[in-house]
Design an enzyme around this catalytic site. Structure first.
Site, PDB file in Angstrom:
ATOM      1  N   GLU A  43       0.827  -1.208   0.000  1.00 51.50           N
ATOM      2  CA  GLU A  43       0.000   0.000   0.000  1.00 51.50           C
ATOM      3  C   GLU A  43       0.867   1.267   0.000  1.00 51.50           C
ATOM      4  O   GLU A  43       0.669   2.180   0.812  1.00 51.50           O
ATOM      5  CB  GLU A  43      -0.963  -0.009   1.191  1.00 51.50           C
ATOM      6  CG  GLU A  43      -1.899  -1.207   1.201  1.00 51.50           C
ATOM      7  CD  GLU A  43      -2.940  -1.158   2.310  1.00 51.50           C
ATOM      8  OE1 GLU A  43      -2.720  -0.418   3.288  1.00 51.50           O
ATOM      9  OE2 GLU A  43      -3.971  -1.844   2.194  1.00 51.50           O
ATOM     10  N   GLU A 100      -6.005  -8.385   0.400  1.00 55.80           N
ATOM     11  CA  GLU A 100      -6.425  -8.421   1.801  1.00 55.80           C
ATOM     12  C   GLU A 100      -7.909  -8.092   1.887  1.00 55.80           C
ATOM     13  O   GLU A 100      -8.372  -7.117   1.308  1.00 55.80           O
ATOM     14  CB  GLU A 100      -5.652  -7.391   2.647  1.00 55.80           C
ATOM     15  CG  GLU A 100      -4.161  -7.588   2.691  1.00 55.80           C
ATOM     16  CD  GLU A 100      -3.442  -6.470   3.455  1.00 55.80           C
ATOM     17  OE1 GLU A 100      -4.089  -5.816   4.314  1.00 55.80           O
ATOM     18  OE2 GLU A 100      -2.251  -6.239   3.195  1.00 55.80           O
TER      19      GLU A 100
END
Length: 491
Positions: free
Chosen positions: A124, A269
């Site tokens: 991220e 995720e």
């Protein structure tokens, strides 16, 4: 081979690979294996836990040596991650990337038979809260890792990807069809996606319906789940009944809008935490994760992508050393407790229940609690509790959490015990200004668990300091070596 034999083989192959085949669901389940724990499970125990629960794909956030060795010849496909702090040296030199791939991919593939399929470059990295810290290093690092994989002869076997948060795209209309990439990173995103596509590699996105609920008290609760009854979001001919599908299809719209309609996407995720917030509880987690597992087993996609992507459940076990900057719930995403014990029942497919970890060794069966003779008005009580919670995980004591309703004495007992266990039941660790004592009677109450930690005496895994994240020695040395070479101008 005769014509009839050929046709029979072709028919059987089609049957096996078809959605209607007899072995539907053999693709299996995927999950994240995080290791930011003061007392992690032994790697071979985790691998057995994965296999016994039907997980045949796993994502690691770093090249953990014990995990990669234990995964060797396990039949589990691996995505191995590169932490963001490694992006700068990797971006600076192809040779640094070559060294990283040799140490963390090639060696495990050749020596241990570890089935590494992906390298996740960063985690991220374009989060807005990072204030552009990795904006200029992610893409060059990605390019250099790809070059290193090709040089190592792994270009076809191991694919690159970048796990991104869903904040890299948005929709001004509020509808999935209006999806596009964030204006400040749009050109960069297009360059990265084109590079991934040119190398037959997927895009990875992380989606968290829980965070929609956590961030907005007015968010419709049922819309966070797959089986809710909230009013649907109508987008042309499509009605969206849950935030996961709406979010995922916003990304697909962004891809289509920019000429990448066939770009493969992995969900890196997705899950639901069980503690640390009023919306993070076992009932919600079971509801969300059961529906998620059902979707995966049934091969259910979204309105814009009928073929479902690989979906990595987040996460396998709790991690008590994770940062709580996003929220106290960060340490409680596991479908299992930190020790592989089952939190709540899940049907993993065809009525198969969760199976707990086996062979776990614990410290002595004793707890540190507030002494019955001690007073809650003692002048040192508050400072003692604060001290304990500054070195151990007290996130379960918060409002709406599993231990949030304890009285003052039990609250102090929880803090004393979690510190005592975190420091491995050290002899002097249960001496809080004569306010504490040891007991062999389990003080757990209702949903509030007073833990006994895993005995790390025989573990290969490096202990992690609670004061900060410690990387594995091998990866730390690789990182330091790379920096030295860069500074000295060797490249």
């Amino acid at each position: 081979m005769g014509r009839r034999q050929y046709l029979l083989c072709f028919f059987l192959l089609c049957l096996i690979t078809s959605d209607r085949g007899l072995v539907k669901g053999v693709v299996g389940l995927a999950c994240n294996w995080g290791t930011q724990s003061t007392h992690p499970l032994q790697a071979n125990i985790v691998v057995k836990l994965l296999k016994e629960n039907g997980f045949n794909k796993v994502k690691l956030f770093e090249a953990d040596p014990a995990a990669l060795k234990a995964l060797g010849k396990s039949g589990i496909q691996v995505m191995v991650g590169i932490p963001n702090e490694f992006l700068a040296p990797l971006a600076s030199s192809v040779q640094v990337a070559v060294n990283w791939v040799q140490q963390n991919v090639s060696s495990y593939v050749s020596r241990y038979g570890t089935d590494i399929r992906y390298v996740a470059v960063g985690n991220e990295p374009f989060l807005q809260t990072y204030n552009d810290s990795f904006l200029n290093t992610t893409f060059p690092a990605l390019q250099n890792i790809q070059a290193a994989l090709i040089k190592a002869g792994l270009g076809r076997q191991v694919k690159i990807t970048v796990p991104l948060n869903a904040d890299v795209y948005q929709t001004e209309s509020g509808l999935p069809s209006g999806g596009d990439f964030r204006s400040d990173i749009r050109d960069l995103m297009i360059s990265i996606i084109k590079f991934l596509g040119d190398n037959n590699a997927p895009l990875t996105i992380n989606i968290y319906p829980f965070l929609s609920l956590y961030a907005d008290p007015h968010f419709p609760v049922d819309f966070a789940f797959f089986n809710g009854s909230s009013a649907p979001v109508v987008d042309g001919s499509i009605s969206y009944t849950n935030v996961f599908e709406a979010n995922f299809d916003t990304l697909i719209s962004a891809l289509e809008k920019n000429g990448f309609s066939s770009m493969p996407v992995i969900v890196g995720e997705v899950g639901w935490p069980t503690d640390g917030d009023i919306s993070a509880n076992k009932d919600y987690a079971r509801r969300f994760n059961q529906a998620l597992v059902d979707r995966i087993n049934q091969g259910q996609g979204t309105p814009k992508r009928k073929t479902p992507p690989d979906i990595y459940l987040f996460s396998l076990t709790d991690e008590d050393a994770k940062s709580v900057r996003p929220g106290n719930f960060e340490r409680h995403w596991g479908i299992f407790y930190y020790d592989g014990a089952i939190k709540y029942p899940l049907d993993m497919g065809n009525g198969k229940p969760l199976v707990p970890a086996k062979g776990v060794k614990y410290l002595a069966r004793q707890w540190c609690v507030m002494s019955p003779d001690a007073s809650i008005s003692h002048p040192n009580l508050t400072s003692s509790v604060d001290y304990a919670c500054s070195y151990a995980d007290c996130t379960s004591l918060g409002y709406g959490s599993s231990c949030g309703t304890l009285d003052a004495k039990s609250n102090a007992s929880y803090a004393f015990n979690v510190y005592y266990q975190t420091v491995d039941q050290r002899k002097d660790a249960c001496s809080f200004s004569n306010l504490s004592t040891l007991t062999k009677i389990d003080p757990s109450q209702n949903s509030c668990r007073f833990e006994i930690m895993i005995d790390l005496g025989t573990h290969e895994t490096t202990k992690r300091s609670f004061a900060g994240r410690n990387e594995n020695p091998a990866t730390v040395m690789a990182f330091i070596s790379a920096l030295i070479l860069i500074i000295c101008g060797a490249y």
